[in-house]
Write a protein that holds these residues in place. Structure first.
Motif, short mmCIF file in Angstrom:
data_model
loop_
_atom_site.label_atom_id
_atom_site.label_comp_id
_atom_site.label_asym_id
_atom_site.label_seq_id
_atom_site.Cartn_x
_atom_site.Cartn_y
_atom_site.Cartn_z
N TYR A 1 0.80 -1.18 0.09
CA TYR A 1 0.12 -0.06 -0.24
C TYR A 1 0.85 1.33 0.09
O TYR A 1 2.04 1.22 0.43
CB TYR A 1 -0.75 -0.01 1.25
N ALA A 2 0.28 2.35 -0.48
CA ALA A 2 0.79 3.67 -0.30
C ALA A 2 -0.15 4.58 0.22
O ALA A 2 -1.16 4.44 -0.23
CB ALA A 2 1.05 3.98 -1.82
N TYR A 3 0.32 5.60 1.04
CA TYR A 3 -0.60 6.48 1.80
C TYR A 3 -0.09 7.72 1.75
O TYR A 3 1.23 8.17 2.07
CB TYR A 3 -0.82 5.90 3.26
N LYS A 4 -0.91 8.61 1.60
CA LYS A 4 -0.63 10.08 1.48
C LYS A 4 -1.66 11.10 1.85
O LYS A 4 -2.70 11.13 1.52
CB LYS A 4 0.05 10.77 0.20
N GLN A 5 -1.45 11.78 3.09
CA GLN A 5 -2.61 12.75 3.51
C GLN A 5 -2.30 14.09 2.80
O GLN A 5 -1.26 14.71 2.75
CB GLN A 5 -2.26 13.12 5.01
N LYS B 1 0.63 15.81 8.16
CA LYS B 1 0.43 15.30 7.13
C LYS B 1 0.94 13.82 7.23
O LYS B 1 2.31 13.93 7.08
CB LYS B 1 0.78 16.07 5.86
N GLY B 2 0.41 12.87 7.33
CA GLY B 2 1.04 11.57 7.42
C GLY B 2 1.26 11.20 5.96
O GLY B 2 0.72 11.32 5.14
N GLU B 3 2.32 9.97 5.86
CA GLU B 3 2.62 9.18 4.60
C GLU B 3 3.14 8.01 4.97
O GLU B 3 3.82 7.89 6.14
CB GLU B 3 3.32 10.13 3.77
N ALA B 4 2.78 6.84 4.34
CA ALA B 4 3.47 5.72 4.60
C ALA B 4 3.51 5.12 3.20
O ALA B 4 2.60 4.98 2.30
CB ALA B 4 2.78 4.91 5.60
N LEU B 5 4.34 3.88 3.41
CA LEU B 5 4.50 2.86 2.39
C LEU B 5 4.98 1.46 2.82
O LEU B 5 5.74 1.22 3.69
CB LEU B 5 5.70 3.33 1.45
N GLY B 6 4.19 0.40 2.20
CA GLY B 6 4.45 -1.07 3.14
C GLY B 6 4.44 -2.31 2.01
O GLY B 6 3.31 -1.73 0.83
N ILE B 7 4.98 -3.32 2.20
CA ILE B 7 4.73 -4.42 1.39
C ILE B 7 4.67 -5.89 2.28
O ILE B 7 5.57 -5.70 3.15
CB ILE B 7 5.85 -4.18 0.26
N GLY B 8 4.39 -6.80 1.84
CA GLY B 8 4.78 -8.28 2.14
C GLY B 8 3.91 -9.08 1.56
O GLY B 8 3.29 -8.94 0.49
N PRO B 9 3.94 -10.64 2.01
CA PRO B 9 3.47 -11.52 1.39
C PRO B 9 1.95 -11.87 1.66
O PRO B 9 1.31 -11.41 2.79
CB PRO B 9 4.39 -12.86 1.92
N ALA B 10 1.33 -12.91 0.83
CA ALA B 10 -0.12 -13.06 1.05
C ALA B 10 -0.38 -14.37 0.51
O ALA B 10 0.58 -15.04 -0.28
CB ALA B 10 -1.01 -11.99 0.41
#
Length: 314
Positions: free
Chosen positions: A245-249, A264-273
């Motif tokens: 996911y990518a997130y940007k306020q 103003k928040g922001e974030a980036l994440g990745i992983g298995p499923a």
């Protein structure tokens, strides 16, 4: 694999799995906005074929959510809290009804979810340590309109999600299951799926608009979020994937209750499923699990998110 039968099975699973999240947070301390999070849960808007329409009829999904995290400072219940630590467990019960919509060229659905949650919380306020736990209903989600279209290997879904402040909330409490404000999330899910190779690519962008918390005069800014996923079926009933996911306020937090400033928040994440469709159930039952790790985070909780979901098509 046979395209028609395989697509039919997959339609039965592409239900409400993407609307729920089990979140497990462990992170480095940062300053953050109200409650250190918002009504958007990273990685929650898709697990498998989010753009593909379910089969006609009723769909039920149950998702168990787990959350654990901490932050250096944040505003909560109208006060500045330091050394915040919280843990929570949520069980979400979701329903969706799907109709054919020939006039619209696809399918139409309405639905929603109701969460039941437990949370514990500890922090320091004015130099004094406090802790509390709570078990109550959370903020319900309503899907008043959801539209699906398909063309060859491309599938899309556009819907609105309204999050209503129905959960337990009291400014006198240290921990609250509800957030005490309305949110409107406008979401578009787009999926490319090749049934011959069992390969899927999907993106799910959305814009979340928030009202002010009337008890704290704190308004979380407008948020942009995008979940993305790659899934590969290694057999007819088992898929392995990589999700993120990518997130940007887009606008800062505001109101007289925003005691720590214009965040103003922001974030980036990745992983298995992983997703499993038991052959014995004929494709009407699905299980999905995922784990997403934050590789970047600013003015938000930073950590790990996992999802464990079950759905059944009637």
């Amino acid at each position: 694999m046979k395209q028609t039968s395989f697509l039919t099975k997959l339609r039965k699973l592409s239900v409400l799995l993407g609307l729920s999240l089990m979140a497990v947070h462990s992170h480095t301390p940062v300053d953050a906005g109200e409650g250190a999070f918002s009504n958007y849960f990273p990685g929650a808007y898709g697990s498998l074929l989010p753009g593909m329409a379910p089969e006609l009829g009723y769909v039920f999904a149950n998702v168990n959510l787990l959350y654990s995290g901490k932050t250096n400072r944040a505003v909560s219940e109208g006060k500045i809290h330091a050394s915040m630590q919280s843990k929570a467990f949520y069980a979400l019960f979701q329903g969706l009804h799907v109709w054919d919509a020939p006039a619209l060229g696809g399918r139409f659905a309405v639905g929603g979810y109701l969460p039941l949650g437990y949370a514990s919380y500890s922090s320091s306020v004015g130099g004094s340590s406090r802790s509390q736990d709570e078990f109550a209903f959370g903020d319900m989600g309503i899907i008043p309109a959801s539209f699906y279209w398909s063309s060859g290997n491309f599938h899309s879904n556009i819907y609105g999600l309204i999050i209503a402040p129905t959960g337990e909330y009291d400014t006198g409490n240290l921990v609250n299951i509800g957030r005490n404000y309305w949110s409107l999330d406008l979401v578009a899910a787009m999926t490319w799926f090749n049934p011959d190779s069992g390969t899927e690519f999907s993106v799910v962008p959305g814009f979340m608009f928030n009202t002010e918390n009337p008890d704290t005069n704190y308004r979380t800014g407008t948020e942009f979020h995008m979940d993305f996923m790659f899934n590969q079926f290694v057999s007819e009933d088992l898929a392995l994937g990589i999700h993120g996911y990518a997130y940007k306020q887009l606008t800062g937090d505001s109101g007289s209750g925003a005691l720590l400033g214009d965040f103003k928040g922001e974030a980036l994440g990745i992983g298995p499923a992983i997703s499993w469709i038991p052959k014995s159930a004929g494709g009407s039952i699905a299980f999905s699990a995922s784990w997403v790790h934050d590789v970047h985070s600013k003015n938000r909780l930073s950590g790990d998110y996992g999802a464990l979901s079950f759905s059944i098509q009637f």
